[in-house]
Design a protein around this motif. Structure first.
Motif, mmCIF file in Angstrom:
data_model
loop_
_atom_site.group_PDB
_atom_site.id
_atom_site.type_symbol
_atom_site.label_atom_id
_atom_site.label_comp_id
_atom_site.label_asym_id
_atom_site.label_seq_id
_atom_site.Cartn_x
_atom_site.Cartn_y
_atom_site.Cartn_z
ATOM 1 N N THR B 2 48.525 51.455 44.896
ATOM 2 C CA THR B 2 48.250 50.043 44.650
ATOM 3 C C THR B 2 48.791 49.200 45.793
ATOM 4 O O THR B 2 48.251 48.140 46.089
ATOM 5 N N GLU B 3 49.811 49.699 46.433
ATOM 6 C CA GLU B 3 50.476 48.877 47.435
ATOM 7 C C GLU B 3 49.745 48.873 48.773
ATOM 8 O O GLU B 3 49.941 47.990 49.577
ATOM 9 N N THR B 4 48.929 49.903 49.011
ATOM 10 C CA THR B 4 48.294 49.976 50.315
ATOM 11 C C THR B 4 47.280 48.850 50.476
ATOM 12 O O THR B 4 46.651 48.427 49.518
ATOM 13 N N ALA B 5 47.150 48.384 51.713
ATOM 14 C CA ALA B 5 46.220 47.282 51.981
ATOM 15 C C ALA B 5 44.783 47.764 51.834
ATOM 16 O O ALA B 5 44.482 48.930 52.094
ATOM 17 N N LEU B 6 43.907 46.863 51.426
ATOM 18 C CA LEU B 6 42.498 47.218 51.265
ATOM 19 C C LEU B 6 41.843 47.318 52.633
ATOM 20 O O LEU B 6 42.181 46.558 53.549
ATOM 21 N N SER B 7 40.887 48.246 52.750
ATOM 22 C CA SER B 7 40.196 48.383 54.021
ATOM 23 C C SER B 7 39.204 47.240 54.190
ATOM 24 O O SER B 7 38.875 46.532 53.249
ATOM 25 N N ARG B 8 38.714 47.093 55.422
ATOM 26 C CA ARG B 8 37.780 46.006 55.723
ATOM 27 C C ARG B 8 36.500 46.134 54.906
ATOM 28 O O ARG B 8 35.982 45.155 54.383
ATOM 29 N N THR B 99 43.238 37.993 48.527
ATOM 30 C CA THR B 99 43.098 39.411 48.214
ATOM 31 C C THR B 99 43.429 40.257 49.433
ATOM 32 O O THR B 99 42.750 40.162 50.452
ATOM 33 N N ARG B 100 44.482 41.031 49.297
ATOM 34 C CA ARG B 100 44.865 41.912 50.399
ATOM 35 C C ARG B 100 45.064 43.338 49.919
ATOM 36 O O ARG B 100 44.896 44.283 50.652
ATOM 37 N N ARG B 101 45.438 43.462 48.636
ATOM 38 C CA ARG B 101 45.728 44.796 48.111
ATOM 39 C C ARG B 101 44.829 45.093 46.914
ATOM 40 O O ARG B 101 44.097 44.239 46.444
ATOM 41 N N ARG B 102 44.941 46.313 46.407
ATOM 42 C CA ARG B 102 44.022 46.739 45.353
ATOM 43 C C ARG B 102 44.165 45.918 44.089
ATOM 44 O O ARG B 102 43.195 45.612 43.418
ATOM 45 N N ARG B 103 45.415 45.545 43.776
ATOM 46 C CA ARG B 103 45.646 44.794 42.548
ATOM 47 C C ARG B 103 44.866 43.477 42.567
ATOM 48 O O ARG B 103 44.235 43.093 41.591
ATOM 49 N N GLU B 104 44.871 42.794 43.717
ATOM 50 C CA GLU B 104 44.154 41.525 43.807
ATOM 51 C C GLU B 104 42.650 41.757 43.841
ATOM 52 O O GLU B 104 41.875 40.943 43.338
ATOM 53 N N GLY B 105 42.270 42.894 44.429
ATOM 54 C CA GLY B 105 40.845 43.239 44.421
ATOM 55 C C GLY B 105 40.337 43.409 43.000
ATOM 56 O O GLY B 105 39.243 42.966 42.657
ATOM 57 N N ALA B 141 30.853 50.025 42.304
ATOM 58 C CA ALA B 141 30.896 50.734 43.579
ATOM 59 C C ALA B 141 32.052 50.208 44.422
ATOM 60 O O ALA B 141 32.733 50.975 45.110
ATOM 61 N N THR B 142 32.290 48.908 44.342
ATOM 62 C CA THR B 142 33.383 48.333 45.124
ATOM 63 C C THR B 142 34.734 48.844 44.640
ATOM 64 O O THR B 142 35.627 49.128 45.447
ATOM 65 N N LEU B 143 34.865 48.976 43.315
ATOM 66 C CA LEU B 143 36.114 49.536 42.778
ATOM 67 C C LEU B 143 36.377 50.925 43.363
ATOM 68 O O LEU B 143 37.498 51.248 43.775
ATOM 69 N N SER B 144 35.328 51.764 43.393
ATOM 70 C CA SER B 144 35.481 53.106 43.965
ATOM 71 C C SER B 144 35.819 53.007 45.443
ATOM 72 O O SER B 144 36.633 53.769 45.962
ATOM 73 N N ARG B 145 35.164 52.059 46.084
ATOM 74 C CA ARG B 145 35.368 51.884 47.514
ATOM 75 C C ARG B 145 36.839 51.590 47.817
ATOM 76 O O ARG B 145 37.387 52.074 48.793
#
Lengths: 317, 642
Positions: B2-8, B99-105, B141-145
């Motif tokens: 959860t802590e890792t930053a989301l990719s572009r 939104t920077r991390r998975r939780r915010e995504g 699909a975005t969640l999986s991404r």
């Protein structure tokens, strides 16, 4: 302390789970060994869907019901996928090459897919180690390096592995424990600056000859220093590497004797000194023998002899 | 993780999800909110494209706060449905900026789900459903991404498609059998009714003309035997109270005696699928005899459901084509004679001159006035002043149906004949594709009813005198040249009309099978399966047992199936078994080639054979060898005897 109580329970719980871990080597993960629990994201999504369901009822939205049920159905089925992501993986580990205490011990893990289904977003970590991410194609296989920090000499069992995934949506985390009977040997950390090796009476010691005698080629063993690799000869092979072997230095013999060390030294320091001297002797292409209270190694030289010596030091007690 | 930053690309996926779920809803918001949402989305897209840094969280929060304040001043609240939707339209794009991390995504995704759902409050057409489904797929699909950012998009799509196929049965079971709770659970916010056009509880000059250009479907009717078009009067609110300008419904009263059918009438059986209009009334054909169980008939034959119609509802009715004989309470007749004092003096004077005539002839006299007065039926009547009926009858003489009906009723009351205005729909379009009648808002109509002692209520439609085509054909035929006409109704658009019939047929099917699947419908369907109507406990048992069975089946298949091996692997294992009988087996970590080398040392005379098998197997498993190699491997393994 409630925390201690909690961690005590957690430890016991994990011990119980580990007792049910996949046995055998290589270990194949079966469905009953995979545990699954919802994540925070899963709980949040469930709450959101409940709110959407209530809104659909309140506003009489037939399509709202359809949307909510679609997402619920996909979410529930995704839990099965999460669990099945781990089932029928096969994990094998190769015993680690020996290292000196303080250097990381590297276990090579090979993970195979045995069901013909691609697996995504897998994470493998040793207990207390950073996770390694990996993915597998159908019937695929991958090799991972599990790097374990070392502090003490002696055998180091590969820590039990936690294999986990949150695929496909992160709504639940499935995990399983795998403990493989694989270990690696940790040599004592050589002393930094010990006094030079004492010369023993009645024995002949000497200096290494400046020139190395090239003695031939043999298979390269993982862990052998890279400068030894015969790159040109290896390039002609289809696989594997060749290493150069050298002869020489056999004529002078250095005895590394536990008893000859100053009596004030404790056990670990003695072992550290002996390890350093053995390494120096090998570098200087000397022949050496080892005398421990329990073990006596006949004089010799070369990487194999060095390995024997360091193993004896690592396992001495 | 959860802590890792989301990719572009994950962030890009979140943007697409937000845009897809926001677009249809934002367009229905006040313009400045739509503009704000679009601007925020565009801004984020620019930052993303040029890899610029995101603004600080504090700035975004301040902006969101300012936007909330603006919404508060627009709606004077933050809690109503409309204000809530406006807030969502603002918060979703704002959330992208933090939104920077998975939780915010995940927050973005959940907000998107709410927005997709919210769109259905105003629009449940097949188009809206398709868009919503697509947006939901993209969100998944975005969640999986976010979990597997390195995976190819095609692999994501394939995995999602498989998952959807697997969840289809569960979805169907939930949609069809999950007990439907009839709503609403709490009082609907008042503003939920905004934005739905249709009949109202009151009528002023010009209120129906507003509807006349609306192409929105009011309801659909399927008849057992279709009555003639001119008899299609669908009865809505009956307006008995008049204050000189506005007509209103009177409170419901008890009827002294149930209506009697005087002669054996022609009975009409039909089914109406009513679009939700957020009001309580149903629209049966004149004169309703049998109505749905959850509805009741007022003294004025106006049929009301117990609760506002919030979802599509389908009801069966039976009506009589001849009016029933009723006894009417004196208070009702009194009510239907009342006129405000001093209003419309010229009309009152004219009607007063007819009083010596018998009632039926007074009606004729009034109709005569309409017939001969040179009245024009138009969608653009001139505005009327204080004495609206006077001005219409003696000066402007141009009006829409409500002008005619209101003027006629005032004339009748002034002539001492009880009369009232009935609003509803008249006519409709027959769709030959699926044999249904589609009644649109443009078919809204107003007519009059007069009480003839000894005969009961009689329908009189003064509009028919000025524009007889209104009843026989449709609105367009009745309008004078030059009036605005709905596009689809214009001459020369026949092909468009055919297309439209098909579209209507599709929508009707959609309504019947998807939107019309309500709690009632569910009960009917379950009754067909032998489950008692209304016994939801059976349903719960059924669902519980079904779920338990499905789960145990799944668990059983998951645990009992032996892992399958691919053919090359099976041959390799057979080869290993042969060697194992001679006491040679690979170590767990030993690859095929390394093992072969070791085995070759033990059986030097078979070395070539062993190496060949290992090479074929390794090539098949990890290399690019094809089918022929598999055949070669099979022959090599079968011919190998250590």
């Amino acid at each position: 302390m409630p925390f201690r109580l909690f961690s005590e329970t957690a430890k016991r719980w994990r011990a119980w789970l580990l007792a049910r871990r996949p046995r055998g080597h290589p270990a194949r993960i079966a469905a009953r060994e995979v545990y699954i629990l919802p994540t925070g994201a899963g709980v949040a999504a469930a709450l959101a869907l409940a709110a959407m369901w209530v809104a659909s009822i309140n506003y009489g939205l037939a399509l709202g019901h359809a949307l909510t049920y679609f997402l619920v159905a996909v979410g529930v089925v995704s839990l099965f996928q999460t669990q099945r992501s781990l089932v029928d993986l096969e994990i094998a580990a190769r015993p680690a090459q020996p290292v000196f205490a303080g250097e990381p011990l590297v276990f090579l893990l090979s993970v195979r897919e045995l069901r013909g289904r691609a697996r995504f977003a897998l994470r493998i970590r040793g207990d207390g180690l950073p996770p390694i991410n990996c993915a597998l194609s159908a019937w695929g296989e991958t090799t991972l390096r599990l790097s374990t920090p070392t502090t003490h000499r002696g055998w180091l069992e590969m820590p039990p592995l936690v294999i986990e995934t949150e695929w496909p949506f992160g709504f639940a985390r499935a995990w399983t424990y795998v403990a493989l009977p694989v270990r690696g040997l940790v040599y004592p950390k050589p002393a930094e600056n010990p006094p030079p090796a004492p010369r023993l009476p009645g024995r002949e010691t000497g200096v290494a000859r400046g020139e190395e005698d090239f003695a031939g080629l043999s298979d390269h063993r993982p862990g052998e220093p890279l400068p030894r690799v015969a790159w040109k000869a290896s390039a002609r092979l289809e696989e594997g590497l060749l290493a150069k072997r050298f002869a020489g230095g056999e004529s002078q013999i250095l005895w590394l004797d536990w008893q000859a060390l100053p009596s004030a030294l404790d056990k670990e320091t003695r072992l550290a000194w002996l390890a350093r001297w053995a390494l120096d002797a090998e570098r200087a292409r000397l022949a050496w023998g080892l005398v421990l209270p329990t073990i006596r190694l006949a004089p010799g030289s070369g990487p194999e002899h060095l390995a024997h010596t360091l193993s004896a030091l690592a396992l001495y007690d | 993780m959860t802590e890792t930053a989301l990719s572009r690309t994950s962030l890009g996926g979140l943007w697409v999800t937000a845009a897809l779920s926001l677009a249809p809803l934002a367009l229905a918001q006040p313009r400045w909110i739509a503009f704000l949402s679009a601007t925020l989305l565009a801004l984020y897209a620019l930052l993303w494209l040029y890899r610029l840094p995101l603004p600080s969280r504090r700035l975004v929060n301040a902006l969101a706060l300012a936007g909330s304040l603006a919404i508060f001043f627009e709606y004077r609240t933050l809690f109503g449905l409309r204000a809530g939707l406006a807030l969502l339209c603002l918060f979703l794009p704002a959330q992208l900026f933090v939104t920077r991390r998975r939780r915010e995504g995940l927050t973005v995704i959940l907000l998107s789900w709410f927005l997709i759902l919210a769109r259905f409050i105003d629009d449940q057409t097949p188009t809206a459903a398709a868009l919503a489904f697509f947006a939901a797929l993209v969100s998944l699909a975005t969640l999986s991404r976010c979990l597997a950012p390195a995976l190819e998009l095609r692999a994501h799509a394939r995995a999602l498609a498989l998952l959807c196929a697997q969840s289809a049965p569960l979805f169907l079971v939930l949609f069809l059998f999950m007990p439907r709770v009839p709503g609403p659970l709490w009082g609907l916010p008042q503003d939920a009714r905004k934005g739905v056009s249709g009949l109202a509880e009151e009528m002023t000059p010009g209120s129906l003309a507003e509807l006349a250009l609306s192409e929105a479907v009011a309801f659909r009717v399927r008849f057992a035997q279709t009555p003639p078009r001119h008899a299609l009067y669908f009865r809505g609110p009956v307006l008995e109270r008049f204050d000189g300008r506005t007509w209103r419904m009177a409170p419901a009263r008890e009827r002294p005696a149930p209506p009697l059918i005087a002669s054996s009438p022609d009975l009409i059986d039909y089914e109406i699928t009513l679009e939700p209009h957020r009001q309580r009334w149903l629209l049966p054909l004149d004169w309703p005899l049998e109505i749905p169980p959850d509805a009741h008939m007022r003294h004025d034959f106006h049929v009301e459901a117990k609760q506002a119609v919030l979802a599509l509802r389908r009801d069966r009715f039976r009506s009589a084509s001849t009016p029933p004989f009723v006894e009417e309470a004196t208070e009702v007749l009194q009510e239907n004679l009342r006129l405000p004092l001093g209003s419309n003096p010229r009309t009152q004077a004219l009607a007063a001159s007819w009083r010596p005539l018998p009632p039926a002839q007074r009606v004729e006299a009034a109709l005569d006035h309409f017939r001969r007065g040179g009245f024009v039926y138009t969608l653009r009547p001139p505005p009327l002043g204080e004495h609206s009926v006077d001005e219409f009858l003696f000066e402007t003489r141009r009006g829409f149906c409500e002008h005619f009906a209101a003027a006629f009723v005032v004339l009748m009351r002034a002539a001492d004949v009880p009369a009232r205005v009935v609003t509803g729909y008249q006519g409709g379009s027959h769709n030959p594709i699926d044999d249904t009648w589609v009644v649109r808002q443009a078919d809204a109509h107003a007519w009059a009813e007069v009480w003839i002692a000894g005969a009961g209520w009689r329908r009189v439609d003064p509009t028919a005198l000025a524009a007889p085509q209104r009843l026989e054909a449709d609105l367009v035929a009745a309008l004078p040249v030059g009036d605005p006409v709905p596009l689809f109704a214009r001459a020369g658009f026949d092909w468009l009309r055919t297309l439209r019939f098909h579209w209507w047929a599709l929508q009707n099917g959609w309504n019947q099978w998807v939107l019309g699947y309500t709690a009632d419908r569910q009960r009917q369907m379950l009754a067909r399966f032998g489950l008692q109507e209304g016994d939801w406990r059976h349903l719960v048992w059924f669902l519980g047992i079904g779920a338990a069975l499905a789960l145990s089946l799944l668990a059983w298949t998951a645990s009992s199936r032996k892992p399958r091996l691919d053919p090359a692997q099976r041959l390799w294992r057979a080869f290993l078994r042969r060697l194992a009988r001679k006491g040679e087996a690979p170590a767990p970590w030993e690859g095929p080639l390394a093992f072969a080398k070791r085995a070759a040392l033990r059986w030097p005379e078979k070395a070539a054979e062993i190496e060949r098998i290992a090479r074929l197997y390794a090539g098949l498993r990890y290399g690019k060898l094809g089918e022929e190699a598999l055949e070669a491997l099979r022959r090599a393994v079968l011919g190998f005897h250590p």
